[in-house]
Design a protein around this motif. Sequence first.
Motif, short mmCIF file in Angstrom:
data_model
loop_
_atom_site.label_atom_id
_atom_site.label_comp_id
_atom_site.label_asym_id
_atom_site.label_seq_id
_atom_site.Cartn_x
_atom_site.Cartn_y
_atom_site.Cartn_z
N UNK A 43 -50.17 37.80 35.76
CA UNK A 43 -50.52 39.17 36.15
C UNK A 43 -49.24 39.98 36.41
N UNK A 44 -48.24 39.33 36.98
CA UNK A 44 -46.95 40.00 37.20
C UNK A 44 -46.32 40.35 35.86
N UNK A 45 -46.42 39.44 34.90
CA UNK A 45 -45.89 39.71 33.56
C UNK A 45 -46.63 40.88 32.91
N UNK A 46 -47.97 40.93 33.08
CA UNK A 46 -48.75 42.06 32.53
C UNK A 46 -48.36 43.37 33.20
N UNK A 47 -48.17 43.34 34.51
CA UNK A 47 -47.73 44.55 35.22
C UNK A 47 -46.36 45.00 34.71
N UNK A 48 -45.49 44.05 34.47
CA UNK A 48 -44.15 44.38 33.98
C UNK A 48 -44.23 45.05 32.61
N UNK A 49 -45.12 44.58 31.77
CA UNK A 49 -45.22 45.11 30.41
C UNK A 49 -46.08 46.37 30.31
N UNK A 50 -47.21 46.42 31.03
CA UNK A 50 -48.17 47.50 30.85
C UNK A 50 -48.33 48.41 32.07
N UNK A 51 -47.83 48.00 33.24
CA UNK A 51 -48.06 48.73 34.48
C UNK A 51 -47.38 50.09 34.52
N UNK A 52 -47.93 50.97 35.33
CA UNK A 52 -47.35 52.29 35.55
C UNK A 52 -46.42 52.23 36.75
N UNK A 53 -45.31 52.95 36.64
CA UNK A 53 -44.26 52.90 37.65
C UNK A 53 -44.34 54.13 38.55
N UNK A 54 -44.24 53.90 39.86
CA UNK A 54 -44.14 54.99 40.83
C UNK A 54 -43.03 54.62 41.81
N UNK A 55 -42.23 55.59 42.14
CA UNK A 55 -41.14 55.36 43.09
C UNK A 55 -41.72 55.30 44.50
N UNK A 56 -41.32 54.30 45.27
CA UNK A 56 -41.79 54.20 46.66
C UNK A 56 -40.63 53.71 47.52
N UNK A 57 -40.19 54.54 48.42
CA UNK A 57 -39.04 54.18 49.25
C UNK A 57 -37.81 53.97 48.39
N UNK A 58 -37.18 52.83 48.52
CA UNK A 58 -36.00 52.52 47.74
C UNK A 58 -36.30 51.57 46.60
N UNK A 59 -37.54 51.54 46.14
CA UNK A 59 -37.95 50.60 45.09
C UNK A 59 -38.99 51.26 44.19
N UNK A 60 -39.50 50.49 43.25
CA UNK A 60 -40.56 50.96 42.36
C UNK A 60 -41.80 50.13 42.55
N UNK A 61 -42.96 50.78 42.46
CA UNK A 61 -44.24 50.09 42.57
C UNK A 61 -44.91 50.11 41.20
N UNK A 62 -45.32 48.95 40.72
CA UNK A 62 -46.03 48.83 39.44
C UNK A 62 -47.51 48.60 39.72
N UNK A 63 -48.36 49.42 39.10
CA UNK A 63 -49.80 49.31 39.30
C UNK A 63 -50.53 49.40 37.97
N UNK A 64 -51.79 48.97 37.98
CA UNK A 64 -52.67 49.16 36.84
C UNK A 64 -53.50 50.42 37.09
N UNK A 65 -52.92 51.59 36.85
CA UNK A 65 -53.69 52.82 36.97
C UNK A 65 -54.50 53.03 35.69
N UNK A 66 -55.13 54.19 35.57
CA UNK A 66 -55.99 54.45 34.43
C UNK A 66 -55.23 54.35 33.09
N UNK A 67 -54.04 54.91 33.05
CA UNK A 67 -53.23 54.85 31.82
C UNK A 67 -52.83 53.41 31.48
N UNK A 68 -52.47 52.64 32.50
CA UNK A 68 -52.08 51.25 32.27
C UNK A 68 -53.27 50.43 31.79
#
Length: 93
Positions: free
Chosen positions: A22-47
């Motif tokens: 699932x982490x590999x899928x998030x890395x490949x297909x997930x959407x990126x959002x900046x949060x604090x000093x890092x990035x958050x990868x999620x499965x949003x509608x586009x992903x």
Amino acid sequence: MSVDLTLHAQGRLQQRAIPPFIIALLDEFGSIARCGGAERLTFDKAARRRLAREFGGQRNLHVIERWLGVYVVVSDDGLVVTAAHRTRRFRRH
């Protein structure tokens, strides 16, 4: 791209029953959002659309449906810091 995990992230994956693929899928297909000093990868509608296109349609996503609410936080140096199941909406900035 290979995904490197911190010890904390490894523990959280095990504790929260999130398989590494699932982490590999998030890395490949997930959407990126900046949060604090890092990035958050999620499965949003586009992903989810990208995933469905890759796996031959929405119906084929039922296999991973239980993990579509998972997100990971990735530090600026590329390490997965933590992973969790989303329990509420993320605010947009």
